[in-house]
Design a protein around this motif. Structure first.
Motif, PDB file in Angstrom:
ATOM      1  N   THR A  16      27.950  -3.516  14.270  1.00  0.00           N
ATOM      2  CA  THR A  16      28.084  -4.941  14.576  1.00  0.00           C
ATOM      3  C   THR A  16      29.539  -5.368  14.454  1.00  0.00           C
ATOM      4  OG1 THR A  16      25.868  -5.395  13.695  1.00  0.00           O
ATOM      5  CG2 THR A  16      27.327  -7.274  13.985  1.00  0.00           C
TER       6      THR A  16
ATOM      7  N   ASP B  48      30.994   1.240  10.909  1.00  0.00           N
ATOM      8  CA  ASP B  48      29.689   0.574  11.011  1.00  0.00           C
ATOM      9  C   ASP B  48      29.827  -0.906  11.368  1.00  0.00           C
ATOM     10  OD1 ASP B  48      28.160   2.890  10.121  1.00  0.00           O
ATOM     11  OD2 ASP B  48      29.034   2.496   8.146  1.00  0.00           O
ATOM     12  N   TYR B  49      30.911  -1.516  10.892  1.00  0.00           N
ATOM     13  CA  TYR B  49      31.149  -2.939  11.138  1.00  0.00           C
ATOM     14  C   TYR B  49      32.624  -3.127  11.494  1.00  0.00           C
ATOM     15  CZ  TYR B  49      26.969  -3.351   8.142  1.00  0.00           C
ATOM     16  OH  TYR B  49      25.724  -3.211   7.571  1.00  0.00           O
TER      17      TYR B  49
ATOM     18  N   ARG C 285      30.357   2.293  15.734  1.00  0.00           N
ATOM     19  CA  ARG C 285      29.342   3.310  15.935  1.00  0.00           C
ATOM     20  C   ARG C 285      28.123   2.669  16.621  1.00  0.00           C
ATOM     21  NH1 ARG C 285      30.807   4.887  10.379  1.00  0.00           N
ATOM     22  NH2 ARG C 285      31.976   6.859  10.530  1.00  0.00           N
ATOM     23  N   PRO C 286      27.287   3.457  17.278  1.00  0.00           N
ATOM     24  CA  PRO C 286      26.031   2.890  17.783  1.00  0.00           C
ATOM     25  C   PRO C 286      25.263   2.187  16.670  1.00  0.00           C
ATOM     26  CG  PRO C 286      26.362   5.083  18.678  1.00  0.00           C
ATOM     27  CD  PRO C 286      27.445   4.870  17.644  1.00  0.00           C
ATOM     28  N   ARG C 287      24.725   1.029  16.995  1.00  0.00           N
ATOM     29  CA  ARG C 287      23.994   0.150  16.091  1.00  0.00           C
ATOM     30  C   ARG C 287      24.935  -0.577  15.126  1.00  0.00           C
ATOM     31  NH1 ARG C 287      18.426   2.281  13.863  1.00  0.00           N
ATOM     32  NH2 ARG C 287      18.113   0.027  13.882  1.00  0.00           N
TER      33      ARG C 287
ATOM     34  N   GLY D 212      23.532  -0.388  22.174  1.00  0.00           N
ATOM     35  CA  GLY D 212      23.139  -0.168  20.789  1.00  0.00           C
ATOM     36  C   GLY D 212      23.999  -0.884  19.774  1.00  0.00           C
ATOM     37  N   ARG D 213      24.903  -1.737  20.242  1.00  0.00           N
ATOM     38  CA  ARG D 213      25.819  -2.437  19.344  1.00  0.00           C
ATOM     39  C   ARG D 213      25.581  -3.946  19.448  1.00  0.00           C
ATOM     40  NH1 ARG D 213      28.085   1.849  21.881  1.00  0.00           N
ATOM     41  NH2 ARG D 213      29.179   3.393  20.569  1.00  0.00           N
ATOM     42  N   SER D 214      26.041  -4.666  18.440  1.00  0.00           N
ATOM     43  CA  SER D 214      25.879  -6.123  18.420  1.00  0.00           C
ATOM     44  C   SER D 214      27.245  -6.790  18.338  1.00  0.00           C
ATOM     45  CB  SER D 214      25.029  -6.563  17.220  1.00  0.00           C
ATOM     46  OG  SER D 214      23.739  -5.992  17.277  1.00  0.00           O
TER      47      SER D 214
END
Length: 356
Positions: free
Chosen positions: A274, A250-251, A270-272, A293-295
């Motif tokens: 960071t 996730d991060y 993962r998508p979304r 979808g990622r930051s």
């Protein structure tokens, strides 16, 4: 006043410990007797960026006791125990919005080595100028002139000589996880590079309740320490299938500044998800679709306000939840070149220089 300081005069030469002359603290400044000063990679940037002024006194993770204050100083007084962090102006839009790491004057106040008016802050035994305003402190010395804005008062009962790294490196790692990335309980995080900043991130991720904490590093000893401090898995950074071995998270958080490693840190999101970057390195080229979808963001100082976050880290340490003291090895100021060597080769995670 006359004091001792470790001076770097040339990017290819060792530090030399010399006598320097400091002026009286000016408006908004304080004279601090240094108890200890952490060393990190940013303190040897001159070896990579020789355009910085020379000679210079580095050091930006100092702690000590206030001995005198200049005009207008009201937040600290002689006798106060303080941790020294980064400088900021206090009045720009970013500072007023509670985001001093992104102060309009951050680069000039922290990474120029001189005051805003161009003065160096110190002279050597021959009367020559010595840049002594690194991060508003230049704490590789027995005394430093700091700014009121970069001082955090702490309980006098604490081991003052060990607290300096909380003002930058450990603040950056922990703040990036707890504030900038806002890692959530039950989530997953991969930390690339588990030196002091990365290990602070690992400890902070455990505090945040992350379910999976993957530590990636080339040094087996640091991977082992990361496991002891909260990582759930450790991965050799030299693994040819590194992204696959790390898996999707996730991060992600890259402390290395190596462009290839940063690209890997982005690729495992993962998508979304960071990715946060803090290392100083070369340019990174990323296909736009890799960020779908990622930051991705570059983080200064963990987005932290030192006067709020340093006491928070101390509170976690007192609870046994942020055992940063396990990273530390102390050296005398005269051993600064040994400390630099040991930090570079991985023998020591976080050196702290003791001026006496």
């Amino acid at each position: 006043m006359r004091t001792r300081a470790a001076i770097l005069r040339h990017p290819g030469k060792p530090f030399t410990v010399e006598d320097v002359e400091l002026g009286e603290p000016g408006p908004g400044e304080a004279l601090v007797r240094i108890a200890g000063a952490g060393m990190c990679h940013t303190d040897v940037l001159f070896r990579e960026l020789p355009e910085l002024p020379a000679p210079m006194v580095f050091g930006h993770e100092g702690s000590g006791v206030v001995e005198a204050v200049g005009p207008g100083v009201t937040r600290v007084a002689p006798g106060d125990h303080v941790v020294m962090s980064y400088d900021s102006c206090g009045w720009c839009g970013q500072c007023m919005a509670g985001a001093p790491p992104y102060c309009d004057e951050f680069m000039a106040r922290n990474l120029s080595g001189v005051r805003a008016d161009g003065s160096t802050g110190a002279t050597d035994a021959d009367g020559g100028p010595v840049a002594a305003r690194w991060f508003g402190q230049s704490s590789f010395a027995a005394h430093a002139i700091a700014t009121e804005r970069n001082l955090v008062t702490v309980d006098p009962s604490l081991p003052l000589e060990l607290l300096g790294p909380l003002g930058c490196g450990l603040q950056t790692g922990a703040g990036s996880v707890l504030i900038a990335l806002n890692v959530r309980a039950g989530s997953s995080l991969a930390v690339f590079g588990v030196g002091p900043v990365g290990l602070a991130a690992v400890m902070a991720a455990k505090v945040a309740g992350a379910a999976e904490i993957v530590a990636v590093d080339l040094h087996a000893g640091r991977r082992e320490l990361a496991m002891e401090l909260g990582a759930t898995r450790a991965v050799d950074g030299a693994d040819p299938d590194l992204a696959a071995v790390v898996g999707q998270v996730d991060y992600s958080f890259d402390t290395t500044g190596v462009p290839g490693v940063a690209r890997t840190a982005i690729s495992v999101l993962r998508p979304r998800g960071t990715c946060g970057l803090v290392g100083v390195g070369g340019d990174i080229t990323v296909p736009p679709m890799a960020l779908a979808g990622r930051s991705l963001r570059y983080i200064f100082e963990g987005d932290a306000v030192p006067q709020q976050f340093v006491p928070h880290l101390i509170g976690l340490w007192r609870q046994g939840r942020f055992p940063f003291d396990r990273l530390i090895r102390t050296y005398s100021l005269d051993e600064i070149n040994d400390a630099e060597r040991d930090s570079a080769n991985g023998t020591t995670v976080k050196p702290i220089l003791l001026p006496s």
